[in-house]
Design a protein around this motif. Structure first.
Motif, PDB file in Angstrom:
ATOM      1  N   HIS A  37     -12.367   4.694   4.809  1.00  0.00           N
ATOM      2  CA  HIS A  37     -11.077   5.812   4.847  1.00  0.00           C
ATOM      3  C   HIS A  37      -9.894   4.956   5.843  1.00  0.00           C
ATOM      4  O   HIS A  37      -8.872   4.648   5.290  1.00  0.00           O
ATOM      5  N   GLN A  39      -9.323   1.676   5.777  1.00  0.00           N
ATOM      6  CA  GLN A  39      -8.977   0.394   6.019  1.00  0.00           C
ATOM      7  C   GLN A  39      -7.985   0.689   4.507  1.00  0.00           C
ATOM      8  O   GLN A  39      -7.506   0.231   4.580  1.00  0.00           O
ATOM      9  N   SER A  40      -8.210   2.172   3.946  1.00  0.00           N
ATOM     10  CA  SER A  40      -7.121   3.072   3.322  1.00  0.00           C
ATOM     11  C   SER A  40      -5.706   2.954   3.317  1.00  0.00           C
ATOM     12  O   SER A  40      -4.784   2.291   3.165  1.00  0.00           O
ATOM     13  N   LEU A  41      -6.056   3.724   4.807  1.00  0.00           N
ATOM     14  CA  LEU A  41      -5.030   3.923   5.942  1.00  0.00           C
ATOM     15  C   LEU A  41      -3.773   2.926   5.954  1.00  0.00           C
ATOM     16  O   LEU A  41      -2.343   3.074   6.357  1.00  0.00           O
ATOM     17  N   ASP A  43      -4.150  -0.049   4.863  1.00  0.00           N
ATOM     18  CA  ASP A  43      -3.501  -0.391   3.633  1.00  0.00           C
ATOM     19  C   ASP A  43      -1.925   0.085   3.274  1.00  0.00           C
ATOM     20  O   ASP A  43      -0.685  -0.687   2.645  1.00  0.00           O
ATOM     21  N   GLU A  44      -1.958   2.052   3.126  1.00  0.00           N
ATOM     22  CA  GLU A  44      -0.880   1.935   2.418  1.00  0.00           C
ATOM     23  C   GLU A  44       0.144   2.003   3.254  1.00  0.00           C
ATOM     24  O   GLU A  44       1.182   1.927   3.432  1.00  0.00           O
ATOM     25  N   ILE A  45      -0.684   2.282   5.245  1.00  0.00           N
ATOM     26  CA  ILE A  45       0.774   2.138   5.775  1.00  0.00           C
ATOM     27  C   ILE A  45       1.122   0.315   5.794  1.00  0.00           C
ATOM     28  O   ILE A  45       2.874   0.423   5.982  1.00  0.00           O
ATOM     29  N   GLU A  46       0.772  -0.694   5.870  1.00  0.00           N
ATOM     30  CA  GLU A  46       0.956  -1.834   5.081  1.00  0.00           C
ATOM     31  C   GLU A  46       2.027  -1.760   4.076  1.00  0.00           C
ATOM     32  O   GLU A  46       3.163  -2.721   3.912  1.00  0.00           O
ATOM     33  N   SER A  47       1.768  -1.575   3.155  1.00  0.00           N
ATOM     34  CA  SER A  47       1.873  -1.237   2.034  1.00  0.00           C
ATOM     35  C   SER A  47       3.356   0.136   2.257  1.00  0.00           C
ATOM     36  O   SER A  47       5.046  -0.772   2.239  1.00  0.00           O
ATOM     37  N   GLU A  48       4.309   1.165   3.183  1.00  0.00           N
ATOM     38  CA  GLU A  48       4.897   1.175   3.464  1.00  0.00           C
ATOM     39  C   GLU A  48       6.157   0.619   4.329  1.00  0.00           C
ATOM     40  O   GLU A  48       7.598   0.584   3.942  1.00  0.00           O
ATOM     41  N   THR A  50       6.209  -2.594   4.053  1.00  0.00           N
ATOM     42  CA  THR A  50       6.520  -3.383   3.085  1.00  0.00           C
ATOM     43  C   THR A  50       7.890  -3.250   2.140  1.00  0.00           C
ATOM     44  O   THR A  50       9.191  -3.390   1.968  1.00  0.00           O
TER      45      THR A  50
END
Length: 280
Positions: A37, A39-41, A43-48, A50
């Motif tokens: 969970h 790691q998922s958060l 990944d989402e923050i890094e995507s945002e 980017t």
């Protein structure tokens, strides 16, 4: 009084809750659910981040392109301006009056260059170094004595100064003006004189970068002074001033031009000035 039985019960409840929390936490960690969970958060923050970085870079590129286009447009307008205003003020003479913090020296030079491109001659450029009213106590006493004003007429000194400046600008040679020495000696004026003594119109620089500046202490006094001499006047403002007073100027029925530091502002000035001086 709280009974021992209550203490025992509350202590057991605390330890039960702590044990339950440890048990549930061990299950989550064992099943790797919490880690996944988190790691998922991440990944989402890094995507945002980017996406935000990409949007910022795209915005920066658009801004740079817009600034380049604006620069090219201004340069083109500056190139075309002499052709657009050519001969519109042919044979006319114009004075420029610049109260303190109105126009910079560079902006004043751009203004006078455009007037010359339009065929006008420059009678003089006057830089006013001080507010005309209220003046310092020392200057007030000296000026009241020079002007022959009553001791209780301090409020009239500023308008009398403005009248004197307007007279000097309109009729030229300071050597024939009895109050000129006092104006220069008191450091109210700096005057760049040119060959043409006649004055068909005057341009007054309004606005200011001085937070203490009020138009009623200088600009409006000057406008009224030139109006009394029946000299056509236009008041201009640079977009670089921190304080604009256009609404105050318009109440006096005087033509106003904004953004005089831009080619469009100076073109507007010539278009406004041409019909005004046509009958002079």
């Amino acid at each position: 009084m709280i009974s021992p039985r209550y203490h025992v019960a509350s202590t057991i409840a605390v330890f039960f809750a702590l044990g339950l929390g440890i048990f549930l936490g061990s299950i989550i960690v064992k099943d790797d659910t919490l880690v996944r969970h988190q790691q998922s958060l991440i990944d989402e923050i890094e995507s945002e981040f980017t996406l935000i970085r990409q949007d910022r870079e795209a915005l920066h590129q658009r801004l740079a392109a817009t600034e380049a286009q604006l620069k090219d447009s201004i340069e083109f307008a500056e190139t075309m301006l002499p052709r657009l205003v050519s001969h519109k003020l042919e044979g006319k003479s114009v004075a420029v009056v610049v109260p303190a913090n109105g126009l910079s020296r560079d902006e004043t030079e751009l203004l006078t260059a455009t007037l010359r491109d339009a065929g006008a001659s420059i009678s003089n450029v006057v830089h006013i170094s001080k507010r005309l009213q209220p003046v310092s106590p020392e200057d007030t006493e000296e000026l009241k004595n020079r002007f022959g004003l009553d001791k209780n007429s301090s409020g009239a000194v500023g308008q009398r100064l403005a009248d004197s400046i307007a007279w000097l600008v309109t009729y030229g040679d300071p050597s024939h003006f009895p109050e000129a020495d006092l104006l220069f000696y008191s450091e109210y004026l700096e005057m760049d004189s040119f060959d043409e003594a006649r004055c068909d119109a005057v341009i007054i620089a309004g606005g200011s970068n001085d937070p203490a500046h009020t138009p009623h202490n200088t600009d409006i006094l000057l406008i009224k002074a030139f109006q009394r001499l029946n000299v056509p006047a236009v008041i201009v403002e640079s977009q670089n001033v921190s304080f604009s007073f256009m609404d105050d100027y318009r109440l006096l029925g005087i033509p106003t031009i904004k953004q005089i530091n831009t080619p469009m502002g100076r073109l507007s000035l010539i278009e406004e000035l041409a019909p005004i001086v046509e009958g002079t």
